[in-house]
Design an enzyme around this catalytic site. Structure first.
Site, PDB file in Angstrom:
ATOM      1  N   GLY A 173       0.842  -1.181   0.000  1.00 17.65           N
ATOM      2  CA  GLY A 173       0.000   0.000   0.000  1.00 17.65           C
ATOM      3  C   GLY A 173       0.882   1.238   0.000  1.00 17.65           C
ATOM      4  N   ASP A 174       0.257   2.399   0.049  1.00 15.39           N
ATOM      5  CA  ASP A 174       0.979   3.667   0.063  1.00 15.39           C
ATOM      6  C   ASP A 174       1.946   3.748  -1.131  1.00 15.39           C
ATOM      7  OD1 ASP A 174      -0.486   4.009   2.336  1.00 15.39           O
ATOM      8  OD2 ASP A 174       1.178   4.008   3.719  1.00 15.39           O
ATOM      9  N   ASN A 175       3.242   3.719  -0.889  1.00 15.28           N
ATOM     10  CA  ASN A 175       4.228   3.886  -1.971  1.00 15.28           C
ATOM     11  C   ASN A 175       4.592   2.550  -2.607  1.00 15.28           C
ATOM     12  OD1 ASN A 175       4.437   6.215  -0.063  1.00 15.28           O
ATOM     13  ND2 ASN A 175       5.911   6.930  -1.557  1.00 15.28           N
TER      14      ASN A 175
END
Length: 735
Positions: free
Chosen positions: A324-326
């Site tokens: 998730g995120d980056n």
């Protein structure tokens, strides 16, 4: 607040707990209650000194792309870029047309990037598709206003532009969600930096090495994640405007685009990224340029991530990636992921499908699932928040997948001090932790038996996006796509091996031998249905021949849909149905309705097809049989084609009944109705997992009501009563 009294768990381990400073005594009690063997910090919290005394392993989040704000502020030319599209603006006359490119965007998140504007910005007349030459427009850098000197009156124009991210996306989300502007106004609004830019990569390597030396207490480095965030743009009010968990629009930079051109021999345009405002969402059929960009960035990210993992391993620590995120460029089912050398992946579960997405990831030693809810104030509040309800929902949806493919570990995320204010929540997740361990221990590490054939999901993405269709992070709901995502959600907890196949793969190599039934599900023109792929006579001929030889095909929604050759559903002859588009209303139809069919045995009343196919569907051919017919449109039909069989559903949103109906349809399409009597539970809300090696089976109740169900297998039957959300293990004696 003291914890509620709770007996010691029967077993311990497999659980990661978020912790924070200032509550050491409560943390000791909570670790004991949950049987946790690992702890972690979260974005905005720090590990207390007591962490190493509590558990076997200490995780710590690490942010390669924003972890050093002092360095970020000292190097403002290293900001991450993102491609954005201005509003569509109509020229009302021949005079100059002004377009404020930032109109509608959150100015605390983005500012325009003016590096080589003539190369990386693009003005398009959307009425004609004409790219406006750079000499016909200009931009005022002090305001971000583009002026088109001589627009065509009553034509619509847009500007695709490169922006700088001046506030990191994830930290901004956490900042806004948790109200840090009022509770912690001194907290820095973090700026991300791009490892392709001058000096960043060298700093990232050195920063990790130094951090490892300074944090000997950390056993597992939880990379959150690596370098490029998925696409999120906020609106002027700081609300989510556009979210694409698969989006690559924030993986761009002048350096990357130049490197791509040098390697591939052609230049990418701004339009290749903004995609007329669709931003290459996973619903779009991917263009060749976008496929190239995914592979280009995935190779780059994997190579750089491997170097960070190698540094971590050299320091004697484990490397874990948060899915998730980056995470852009680390496609876990892509060809480059395994080369990173990660020890583990942890991800957030929002459904059975997202849980299978994590559990099936190849190339790592172990996987971990983080259940919802986050310990955030949007849920953990005394003004309508329902943390127990959300915990139950998350566990029930994920448990179906965990039974079929157990993940190694589980945990939660957020701020544990908030959770401690809800003792009934702590009591409930204590039960969930033990149930998670029981699934591992009572199965003895054996996977439950599956049907003797594999189910293939056929779409544009194939294996690259296994278990990831029709959804975003946490499987958030889409108004239309829920009618189709139920297929994947159901399969995540059903007794079938599932393989995701692309049209290109099938054209190149044919349908794999172990596939018994193919499924094509989605709306016309999307990557999931396939669009123009079905205008290729090689594909339609191959699938027709394959089904006629004795295999099964299931279509959901607008399968095989493209307007070609006088048909819309290109395999209408196989499916036995066609989609009405108000072009053939003068033709009379006389469908053959069937009231009793094994596929529909669990359906009471009208079949729930969600929003369906969006219009009327009618039966074609003499062998088509309609099993559900509502207001003159087909919802469910079956057809025989050569030696094979096909089933059509106008929609299939997930529900226990629809999941059971799909299970029946798969066995029927494969010509294996006999398997319905093997390890099958009579109540649709109950599912069975049979472990032949251990000679035991597990029955789960996926509802919040007590149910009675009859389990059949090996020519025997067991009548069981199961409490709400409960499960029962049964040992099978004899041979």
């Amino acid at each position: 607040m003291p914890l509620p009294p709770s007996p010691s768990p029967r077993t311990t381990g497999r659980v990661t707990l978020p912790i924070e400073e200032g509550i050491d005594d409560q943390l000791r009690e909570l670790v004991a209650a949950l049987g946790a063997d690992a702890v972690r910090n979260s974005d905005g919290t720090w590990l207390p000194e007591v962490a190493t005394e509590l558990v076997e392993k200490v995780y710590s989040t690490y942010f390669p792309a924003r972890g050093d704000q002092e360095w970020a502020l000292a190097h403002p030319d290293t900001l991450v870029n993102q491609y954005l599209l201005s509003p569509r603006v109509t020229a009302t006359g021949p005079g100059p047309l002004d377009i404020d490119v930032m109109e509608g965007y959150f100015r605390e998140q983005f500012t325009p990037c003016y590096e080589r504007v003539e190369r990386f910005w693009e003005v398009i007349d959307r009425t004609t598709g004409r790219v406006v030459p750079t000499q016909e427009w200009s931009v005022e850098q002090s305001t971000g206003v583009v002026t088109i000197s001589r627009p065509e009156p009553w034509h619509v124009y847009t500007v695709a532009f490169l922006a700088d991210q001046v506030w990191d996306t994830t930290q901004m989300y956490n900042y806004i969600t948790n109200g840090w502007d009022s509770t912690d106004p001194t907290r820095v609004k973090e700026r991300p930096y791009d490892i392709r830019k001058n000096g960043v990569w060298e700093h990232a390597r050195q920063a990790l090495s130094s951090w490892l030396e300074d944090h000997p207490e950390v056993d597992v480095v939880r990379f959150t994640t690596f370098f490029y965030h998925f696409t999120i743009a906020f609106d002027t009010e700081g609300r989510e405007k556009f979210v694409d968990w698969f989006g690559y629009s924030a993986s761009v930079s002048p350096e990357a685009i130049d490197a791509f051109e040098a390697e591939y021999g052609y230049a990418l345009r701004a339009e290749d990224f903004v995609d007329a405002g669709y931003y290459n969402s996973p619903f779009r059929i991917p263009s060749p340029a976008f496929r190239d960009w995914i592979d280009f960035q995935s190779r780059f990210v994997s190579a750089r991530a491997k170097e960070l993992v190698d540094i971590t391993h050299a320091a004697g620590r484990e490397a874990m990636m948060f899915l998730g995120d980056n995470w852009i460029g680390t496609e876990p089912y892509g060809p480059h992921f395994a080369s990173i050398g990660l020890d583990a992946v942890v991800g957030s579960a929002g459904s059975a499908a997202t849980t299978r997405l994590i559990g099936d990831i190849p190339g790592v030693r172990y996987t971990e699932v983080r259940f919802l809810p986050y310990f955030f104030p949007d849920v953990f509040n005394h003004d309508g928040g329902d943390p127990v309800g959300e915990a139950n929902e998350s566990w029930l949806t994920s448990r179906r997948a965990i039974v079929r493919r157990p993940l190694d570990r589980m945990g939660y995320g957020g701020y544990v001090s908030l959770a401690l204010e809800f003792p009934e929540f702590i009591e409930r997740i204590t039960e969930i932790c033990q149930e998670f361990r029981d699934i591992h221990e009572r199965s003895g590490g054996e996977l439950p038996a599956n049907a003797p054939f594999t189910v293939g999901i056929l779409n544009s993405w194939g294996a690259l996006r296994s278990w990831q269709t029709h959804m975003v992070a946490h499987a958030k709901w889409y108004k239309a796509a829920y009618s189709y995502v139920g297929v994947v959600e159901a399969l995540a907890g059903l007794p079938f091996e599932v393989r995701f196949l692309s049209f290109d793969e099938v054209l190149a190599d044919g349908v794999p031998e172990d596939i018994g039934v193919l499924i094509n599900a989605g709306a016309a023109g999307t990557a999931f249905s396939g669009g123009e792929s079905w205008a290729d006579e090689r594909l339609t001929g191959l699938i027709r021949s394959w089904v006629a030889a004795g295999h099964g095909f299931i279509g959901v929604g607008e399968p095989t849909a493209v307007d070609h050759g006088g048909a819309f559903l290109q395999l209408s002859d196989v499916l036995g149905v066609e989609r009405e588009r108000q072009l053939s209303l003068s033709t009379d139809r006389y469908p053959v309705l069937v009231e009793d069919h094994p596929i529909m045995a669990d359906v009471e009343g009208a079949f729930d097809d969600g929003q369906g196919a969006g219009g009327d569907v009618y039966a074609t051919g003499p062998l088509a049989r309609v099993l559900s017919y509502v207001e003159g449109t087909v919802r469910v039909a079956v057809n025989e084609f050569g030696e094979g069989r096909a089933v059509y559903f106008s929609g299939l949103p997930y529900s226990p009944v629809n999941s059971r109906t799909l299970q029946r349809a798969l066995y029927w399409a494969a010509g294996r109705e006999d398997l319905l009597e093997q390890w099958f539970a009579s109540h649709p809300s109950t599912e069975v997992a049979w472990y032949p090696g251990g000679r035991r089976f597990l029955v789960t109740n996926n509802s919040s009501q007590t149910v009675r169900t009859c389990v059949r297998g090996l020519g025997r039957s067991w009548d069981l009563e199961i409490e709400p959300m409960g499960l029962v293990w049964v040992d099978v004696e004899g041979s």
